[in-house]
Design a protein around this motif. Structure first.
Motif, PDB file in Angstrom:
ATOM      1  N   ASP A  29       0.855  -1.186   0.000  1.00  0.00           N
ATOM      2  CA  ASP A  29       0.000   0.000   0.000  1.00  0.00           C
ATOM      3  C   ASP A  29       0.893   1.238   0.000  1.00  0.00           C
ATOM      4  OD1 ASP A  29      -2.268   1.645   0.244  1.00  0.00           O
ATOM      5  OD2 ASP A  29      -2.108   1.622   2.430  1.00  0.00           O
ATOM      6  N   TYR A  94     -12.258   6.743   7.820  1.00  0.00           N
ATOM      7  CA  TYR A  94     -11.350   5.688   7.400  1.00  0.00           C
ATOM      8  C   TYR A  94      -9.914   6.076   7.071  1.00  0.00           C
ATOM      9  CZ  TYR A  94     -15.894   3.501   6.959  1.00  0.00           C
ATOM     10  OH  TYR A  94     -17.141   3.041   7.225  1.00  0.00           O
ATOM     11  N   THR A 134      -5.362   6.732  11.062  1.00  0.00           N
ATOM     12  CA  THR A 134      -5.968   5.410  11.086  1.00  0.00           C
ATOM     13  C   THR A 134      -4.980   4.377  10.557  1.00  0.00           C
ATOM     14  OG1 THR A 134      -6.890   5.507   8.847  1.00  0.00           O
ATOM     15  CG2 THR A 134      -8.238   6.442  10.613  1.00  0.00           C
ATOM     16  N   CYS A 135      -5.237   3.140  10.921  1.00  0.00           N
ATOM     17  CA  CYS A 135      -4.465   2.027  10.354  1.00  0.00           C
ATOM     18  C   CYS A 135      -5.287   0.759  10.450  1.00  0.00           C
ATOM     19  CB  CYS A 135      -3.118   1.858  11.058  1.00  0.00           C
ATOM     20  SG  CYS A 135      -3.190   1.287  12.764  1.00  0.00           S
ATOM     21  N   ASP A 136      -4.979  -0.193   9.591  1.00  0.00           N
ATOM     22  CA  ASP A 136      -5.625  -1.496   9.684  1.00  0.00           C
ATOM     23  C   ASP A 136      -5.235  -2.126  11.017  1.00  0.00           C
ATOM     24  OD1 ASP A 136      -6.650  -1.143   7.155  1.00  0.00           O
ATOM     25  OD2 ASP A 136      -5.173  -2.443   6.186  1.00  0.00           O
ATOM     26  N   LYS A 137      -6.177  -2.803  11.643  1.00  0.00           N
ATOM     27  CA  LYS A 137      -5.890  -3.451  12.923  1.00  0.00           C
ATOM     28  C   LYS A 137      -4.741  -4.449  12.794  1.00  0.00           C
ATOM     29  CE  LYS A 137      -7.952  -5.696  16.871  1.00  0.00           C
ATOM     30  NZ  LYS A 137      -9.203  -6.005  17.565  1.00  0.00           N
ATOM     31  N   SER A 138      -4.611  -5.043  11.626  1.00  0.00           N
ATOM     32  CA  SER A 138      -3.541  -6.028  11.413  1.00  0.00           C
ATOM     33  C   SER A 138      -2.166  -5.375  11.261  1.00  0.00           C
ATOM     34  CB  SER A 138      -3.853  -6.863  10.170  1.00  0.00           C
ATOM     35  OG  SER A 138      -3.920  -6.028   9.021  1.00  0.00           O
ATOM     36  N   ASN A 139      -2.116  -4.059  11.091  1.00  0.00           N
ATOM     37  CA  ASN A 139      -0.840  -3.362  10.905  1.00  0.00           C
ATOM     38  C   ASN A 139      -0.289  -2.931  12.273  1.00  0.00           C
ATOM     39  OD1 ASN A 139       1.331  -1.776  10.153  1.00  0.00           O
ATOM     40  ND2 ASN A 139       0.235  -0.752   8.500  1.00  0.00           N
ATOM     41  N   GLU A 156     -12.725   1.284  16.719  1.00  0.00           N
ATOM     42  CA  GLU A 156     -12.417   0.451  15.566  1.00  0.00           C
ATOM     43  C   GLU A 156     -13.671   0.351  14.713  1.00  0.00           C
ATOM     44  OE1 GLU A 156      -9.155  -2.527  17.678  1.00  0.00           O
ATOM     45  OE2 GLU A 156     -11.159  -3.313  17.210  1.00  0.00           O
ATOM     46  N   ARG A 158     -15.407  -1.619  11.246  1.00  0.00           N
ATOM     47  CA  ARG A 158     -15.302  -2.748  10.305  1.00  0.00           C
ATOM     48  C   ARG A 158     -15.699  -2.247   8.913  1.00  0.00           C
ATOM     49  NH1 ARG A 158     -14.687  -7.968  10.996  1.00  0.00           N
ATOM     50  NH2 ARG A 158     -15.210  -7.861  13.199  1.00  0.00           N
ATOM     51  N   GLU A 163     -12.264  -5.999   6.886  1.00  0.00           N
ATOM     52  CA  GLU A 163     -11.082  -5.439   7.553  1.00  0.00           C
ATOM     53  C   GLU A 163     -11.528  -4.500   8.680  1.00  0.00           C
ATOM     54  OE1 GLU A 163      -7.688  -5.899   7.074  1.00  0.00           O
ATOM     55  OE2 GLU A 163      -8.265  -7.522   5.732  1.00  0.00           O
ATOM     56  N   VAL A 165     -10.502  -1.130  10.855  1.00  0.00           N
ATOM     57  CA  VAL A 165      -9.672   0.073  10.869  1.00  0.00           C
ATOM     58  C   VAL A 165      -9.683   0.634  12.288  1.00  0.00           C
ATOM     59  CG1 VAL A 165      -9.486   2.449  10.050  1.00  0.00           C
ATOM     60  CG2 VAL A 165     -10.084   0.635   8.468  1.00  0.00           C
TER      61      VAL A 165
END
Length: 172
Positions: A29, A94, A134-139, A156, A158, A163, A165
């Protein structure tokens, strides 16, 4: 570590193109690059980036923003970061005021934390009192970067694709 944030100019053309190529090659990304991924040429990207710096010239559907190149002590472009002056409803949910990315080969060296710290100074100069990031929870690396810079998790959300955020605020 010593980074400096610089405004993109023709001087950095080859480094910006190399940055883009590395991200495309890795399928990463390209957050915080002011649309570099989709630019046909460096010149087109730079012209568009310059147009976003002012409320008077920002393209329709975009918000005013400054993009910075993060240059390390060796003069290498290691990251890019974009600071948006204001938020649309979608950005509020987002994306936030700041987006950033670091070259894959330069990650886990503290550059993101330092780059964000410097960008927060720039955000304050632009008149912002607080910023949303913001960031993806997985990041997890990005979340740690935000937390190290004073981020406070608000919530957070969805996304339609499942995903999650995370939305962090930083008071300036």
């Amino acid at each position: 570590m010593m980074l400096k944030l610089v405004i993109p100019t023709e001087e950095y053309k080859e480094q910006v193109l190399s940055y883009k190529a590395e991200f495309l090659e890795n399928g990463d990304d390209m957050a915080g690059t002011s649309g570099l991924r989709h630019a046909e040429t460096f010149e087109a990207w730079l012209a568009r980036d310059i147009s976003t710096r002012s409320e008077k010239t920002v393209p329709e559907g975009r918000v005013p923003a400054w993009t910075y190149l993060a240059i390390n002590e060796a003069g290498r472009l290691v990251g890019m970061i974009n600071v948006r002056y204001r938020l649309t409803p979608q950005l509020l949910q987002y994306a936030g005021n700041i987006g950033y990315s670091i070259r894959k080969c330069e990650r886990r060296k503290g550059y993101a934390t330092e780059m964000l710290s410097l960008a927060l100074i720039e955000a304050k100069k632009l008149g912002l009192d607080r910023v949303l990031i913001t960031c993806d929870k997985s990041n997890i690396a990005s979340a740690k970067t935000i937390l190290k810079n004073g981020g406070v998790l608000e919530n957070e959300l969805r996304l339609d694709d499942g995903e999650i955020v995370q939305r962090y605020w930083i008071e300036l």
